[in-house]
Motif scaffolding. Structure first.
Motif, mmCIF file in Angstrom:
data_model
loop_
_atom_site.group_PDB
_atom_site.id
_atom_site.type_symbol
_atom_site.label_atom_id
_atom_site.label_comp_id
_atom_site.label_asym_id
_atom_site.label_seq_id
_atom_site.Cartn_x
_atom_site.Cartn_y
_atom_site.Cartn_z
ATOM 1 N N THR A 20 0.830 -0.973 0.008
ATOM 2 C CA THR A 20 -0.031 0.065 0.090
ATOM 3 C C THR A 20 0.814 1.190 -0.114
ATOM 4 N N LEU A 21 1.705 1.167 0.815
ATOM 5 C CA LEU A 21 2.813 2.441 0.991
ATOM 6 C C LEU A 21 3.558 2.586 -0.390
ATOM 7 N N LYS A 24 -0.112 2.918 -3.754
ATOM 8 C CA LYS A 24 -1.174 3.603 -3.640
ATOM 9 C C LYS A 24 -0.705 5.310 -3.551
ATOM 10 N N LYS A 25 -1.440 6.054 -4.261
ATOM 11 C CA LYS A 25 -1.126 7.410 -4.455
ATOM 12 C C LYS A 25 -2.070 8.425 -3.498
ATOM 13 N N LYS A 29 -4.905 6.437 2.072
ATOM 14 C CA LYS A 29 -4.429 5.175 1.940
ATOM 15 C C LYS A 29 -3.100 4.967 2.451
ATOM 16 N N ILE A 30 -2.277 5.705 2.266
ATOM 17 C CA ILE A 30 -0.995 5.496 2.813
ATOM 18 C C ILE A 30 -1.077 5.540 4.391
ATOM 19 N N GLY A 33 -1.915 1.885 5.187
ATOM 20 C CA GLY A 33 -0.673 1.120 4.871
ATOM 21 C C GLY A 33 -0.001 1.373 6.076
ATOM 22 N N THR A 107 -0.917 11.873 -4.269
ATOM 23 C CA THR A 107 0.625 12.316 -3.945
ATOM 24 C C THR A 107 1.340 12.824 -5.148
ATOM 25 N N VAL B 181 5.239 9.479 7.941
ATOM 26 C CA VAL B 181 5.328 8.127 7.432
ATOM 27 C C VAL B 181 6.643 7.636 7.594
#
Lengths: 115, 522
Positions: A20-21, A24-25, A29-30, A33, A107, B181
Motif C-alpha cells: 500500500t505504501l 497507492k497514491k 491509503k498511505i 498502509g 501524492t 510516514v
C-alpha cells in the motif's frame, strides 16, 4: 503448520502494508498502509507471548499448575496500540491540512517540495 | 541536594514532561509567560544535565531504576534477572544529553522572539518540551522497549512541530506528512526487531541482552532491520528524502532541535552496534556498511546542497553531508573493533573524531539554522536570489553566520576543524581514498557557504530591505552563546576530547563497561 498461522498473518499484514505504501497514491491509503504494518507488528508481539493451552497471566483465582501466557508482550502491545492511535490521528490530521491547502490527496499533485 | 543529584536522571526528563502538560493551563491565564516558563524549565534541565555529566565523568555510569533500589529481581529459584525499567546513563549517553539540553534550551530562548503568533503558542512550547523529553529518553534509557516509546514521543512531537505552520501554508504540512510516514515506519521496524530479540532471549534490557547475545541468524536479521532504519532516522543517504523537506519547513529553532533529534537516532545506532552487538557481530561488514552510508551521505549531500536556492534547504543538505562525517568516523572505528592493534593505532582516534563531530555539528549547524531563521524573520523570504546586502543592516547576524560557515567548512580555529582533522588523519591510515573524499567534500562545503554569504550578505543595500533591522535580543543571545561554544571548542579541543569525548568513546568500545554496571551489581 497451524501453529505458524499467526506468523503467516503477520507476514501478510506487513506485506500488504508495504504494498500500500509503495503503490497507492492517496494519502489516506498511505495512512491505512502504516496501520496495516502496525497491526502486523502488534500481532507479532502478541504471538510471541502465546503459549498453547495457557491461561491469562492473572494470579488471582488462577487454576494452579497451569501455564500462563507471557504478560510482557501483552504490555508492550498495549503500549504500541496506544502509540499507534496517536500516530494515526496525527497522520490523518496532517492529511486534512494538506487537503485544505492543495485541494487534493493525490501524492502526484502534493509535490511543491522538490529538488 | 544529594537527593536531587541522585534522582537527576529522571528529573532531567520529568521536569520538561510535567511542564509540557502544565503549559496549556498557564497559557489559559497568560499567553506571554509560556515561553519564559519553558525556557526556565529547560534551563533547570540543563543544570541537572551538567551536574549529572560531572558525576558520570568523575564517578562512573549512573543507573536509575524505576520503583526499586536495584535493577535485578531474584526469583525463588535463585535466578536473578534484570527485569526492571531503568535509565542507564554512561559517558556516551550524557555526552548526547548535554547536546540535547543545550540545544533545546537555546531553541526555547530563540523562540521567545521568533514565534510571534500568539495563537497556538502554548502548543508550540508543549511540543518543544515533549520533543526534548523524547530525545533525553532515547539517550538515557537502558531498555529497548523504552527506547521505542521515546523514539515515538520524539517523532510525534517533531511532526507536529514541522507541520506547525501548516495551518497557513501547504508546504509544512507536506513535509510533516513525509516525516510522519518515515518515522512511524522506522519505529515499527525497530519494534519488530525488538520483538525478534525478545522472542529469542526473553530480555529487553540492553546490557542483559548484550551479555547473552550469540549473533545467531535471528540476531543478524534484527541487526539488518535496525541498522538501515536508524540510519534513515538520522538522515543518511540513500534514505535522506525527508531531511531537506522537514528541516527547511520547520520553524528555525525547531530545525536546530531536529538536528539533535536525528543525532539521537544516530546515537541509538551506535549504541546498538557497539554496546549490544560489539565484537559478537561481524564488525568489519557492519563497519563498512556504515562507512558506505557515510561516504554516500557526505558526497551526495554536498553536491545536492550546491545547487539549492532556498537557504534552509541548502543547509539541510549540508546536515546530511555532515552526518556522513560522523558515520565515516564511527564506521572506521567499528570496522577495526576486533583488531586491537589497528584499534589502538587509529580506531580510537577515528571514533573520537566521529563522536566529537556530533557535538560540533549540533552547535554550528544549529547556529547556521538560527541565522537562516533570523534572515527569514526580517526579510520574509528564504530564497537566496531575493536576498542581498543584508550585512549592512544585520551586523551581528553576519558575524554569527561567518563563524558558523567557517566552522562547518572546517577552517581553524573553529570547532569543525578539530573534529574533521581527527577524522582525516585516522581515516587516512585505514583507507586513504575515504580521507581524500572527506577533504574534497569539505572544500565543496566551503564553496557552497561562500555562495550563501555572497548572495545574502554582500552587495549594495537593496531598496526593499530598507527597513530591515537587527533581530531581537533573545535571538541574538542564543546565537551568541552558540558562537562562544564553537570558538571555545575550536580553541581548546584537547580539553573537550580528553574530558568528554574520550570517555564517551571508551564507553562505546568497552562493552563490559556498559553491561558490567547493570549486571555487576546483581
Amino acid at each position: 503448520m497451524i501453529d505458524n498461522l499467526p506468523y503467516i498473518a503477520v507476514a501478510f499484514f506487513v506485506a500488504f502494508g508495504i504494498y500500500t505504501l509503495m503503490f497507492k497514491k492517496n494519502l489516506i491509503k498511505i495512512a491505512i498502509g502504516v496501520c496495516l504494518i502496525e497491526n502486523g507488528v502488534n500481532l507479532f508481539l502478541i504471538t510471541l507471548g502465546y503459549r498453547k493451552g495457557a491461561v491469562a497471566p492473572i494470579y488471582t483465582m488462577a487454576p494452579s499448575g497451569q501455564n500462563m501466557v507471557l504478560p510482557t508482550p501483552q504490555a508492550l502491545t498495549l503500549t504500541s496500540i496506544v502509540i499507534g492511535i496517536a500516530t494515526t490521528a496525527l497522520i490523518l490530521s496532517v492529511a486534512m491540512m494538506i487537503y485544505k491547502h492543495y485541494g487534493t490527496l493525490d501524492t502526484d499533485e502534493v509535490r511543491r517540495l522538490r529538488g | 541536594m544529594s537527593i536531587l543529584l541522585n534522582n537527576s536522571p529522571i528529573l532531567i526528563l520529568a521536569l520538561p514532561l510535567l511542564a509540557a502538560f502544565l503549559i496549556p493551563l498557564i497559557g489559559r491565564i497568560n499567553k506571554k509567560t509560556v515561553g519564559i516558563f519553558s525556557a526556565l524549565v529547560l534551563a533547570i534541565s540543563l543544570v541537572f544535565t551538567i551536574l549529572l555529566a560531572v558525576k558520570v565523568i568523575t564517578v562512573g555510569p549512573q543507573i536509575y531504576v524505576f520503583g526499586a533500589k536495584s535493577s535485578g529481581l531474584t526469583l525463588p529459584s535463585g535466578l536473578n534477572v534484570p527485569i526492571r525499567i531503568m535509565f542507564q546513563v554512561d559517558a556516551m549517553g550524557i555526552f548526547m544529553g548535554l547536546i540535547t539540553a543545550t540545544v533545546s534550551f537555546l531553541g526555547a530562548i530563540y523562540s521567545l522572539a521568533f514565534i510571534k503568533k500568539t495563537e497556538g503558542m502554548d502548543n508550540f512550547y508543549s511540543l518543544l518540551l515533549l520533543l526534548t523529553v523524547g530525545m533525553f529518553g532515547m539517550e538515557f534509557t537502558g531498555d529497548l522497549f523504552n527506547f521505542f516509546v521515546f523514539l515515538e514521543i520524539a517523532s510525534i512531537a517533531s511532526v507536529a512541530l514541522i507541520a506547525y505552520r501548516g495551518i497557513d501554508f501547504g508546504e509544512p504540512a507536506e513535509a510533516g506528512f513525509k516525516y510522519m510516514v518515515v518515522s512511524s515506519i522506522s519505529a515499527l521496524v525497530v519494534l519488530f526487531a525488538i520483538g525478534i530479540l525478545y522472542g529469542e532471549y526473553d530480555l529487553l534490557n540492553i546490557a542483559a541482552l548484550a551479555n547473552v547475545i550469540k549473533y545467531s541468524q535471528l540476531d543478524k536479521i534484527a541487526l539488518a532491520l535496525l541498522l538501515p532504519v536508524l540510519a534513515m532516522k538520522s538522515g543518511a543517504v540513500p534514505m535522506h528524502m525527508w531531511t531537506p523537506d522537514a528541516y527547511s519547513e520547520a520553524p528555525a529553532p525547531i530545525t536546530m532541535i531536529l538536528v539533535a533529534a536525528s543525532q539521537a537516532s544516530l546515537y541509538a545506532l551506535f549504541r546498538i552496534v557497539f554496546s549490544l552487538y560489539n565484537v559478537n557481530s561481524n564488525t568489519l561488514a557492519a563497519g563498512w556498511i556504515i562507512i558506505i552510508f557515510g561516504v554516500l551521505s557526505m558526497f551526495i549531500g554536498v553536491t545536492m546542497a550546491i545547487v539549492q536556492k532556498d537557504i534552509k534547504r541548502l543547509m539541510a543538505y549540508h546536515a546530511v553531508s555532515q552526518t556522513g562525517y560522523m558515520l565515516l568516523g564511527v564506521g572506521v572505528g567499528l570496522a577495526v573493533l576486533s583488531n586491537p592493534v589497528a584499534l589502538k593505532e587509529y580506531g580510537i582516534t577515528s571514533l573520537e573524531g566521529g563522536i566529537f563531530h556530533i557535538m560540533n555539528h549540533a552547535m554550528y549547524k544549529g547556529l547556521l539554522f538560527l541565522t537562516a531563521g533570523a534572515l527569514f524573520f526580517r526579510t520574509g523570504t528564504r530564497n537566496l536570489n531575493k536576498m542581498g546586502g543584508l550585512a549592512h543592516s544585520m551586523k551581528y547576524t553576519t558575524i554569527f553566520f561567518i563563524i558558523g560557515a567557517a566552522a562547518i567548512a572546517g577552517l581553524p580555529p573553529f570547532n569543525g576543524f578539530a573534529s574533521k582533522l581527527l577524522i582525516y588523519e585516522s581515516v587516512y591510515k585505514f583507507n586513504p581514498l575515504l580521507s581524500i573524499i572527506a577533504m574534497v567534500v569539505s572544500i565543496l562545503t566551503l564553496a557552497s557557504f561562500v555562495k550563501v554569504f555572497h548572495s545574502a550578505f554582500l552587495g549594495p543595500k537593496l531598496p526593499q530591505f530598507n527597513d530591515v533591522q537587527e533581530v531581537p535580543q533573545s535571538m541574538i543571545l542564543s546565537m551568541a552563546i552558540l558562537s562562544c561554544v564553537i570558538i571555545f571548542f575550536g580553541l581548546f579541543p584537547d580539553l573537550i576530547v580528553k574530558n568528554l569525548v574520550h570517555p564517551a568513546v571508551m564507553a562505546l568500545v568497552e562493552q563490559v563497561k556498559y553491561t558490567g554496571t547493570v549486571l555487576g551489581g546483581m
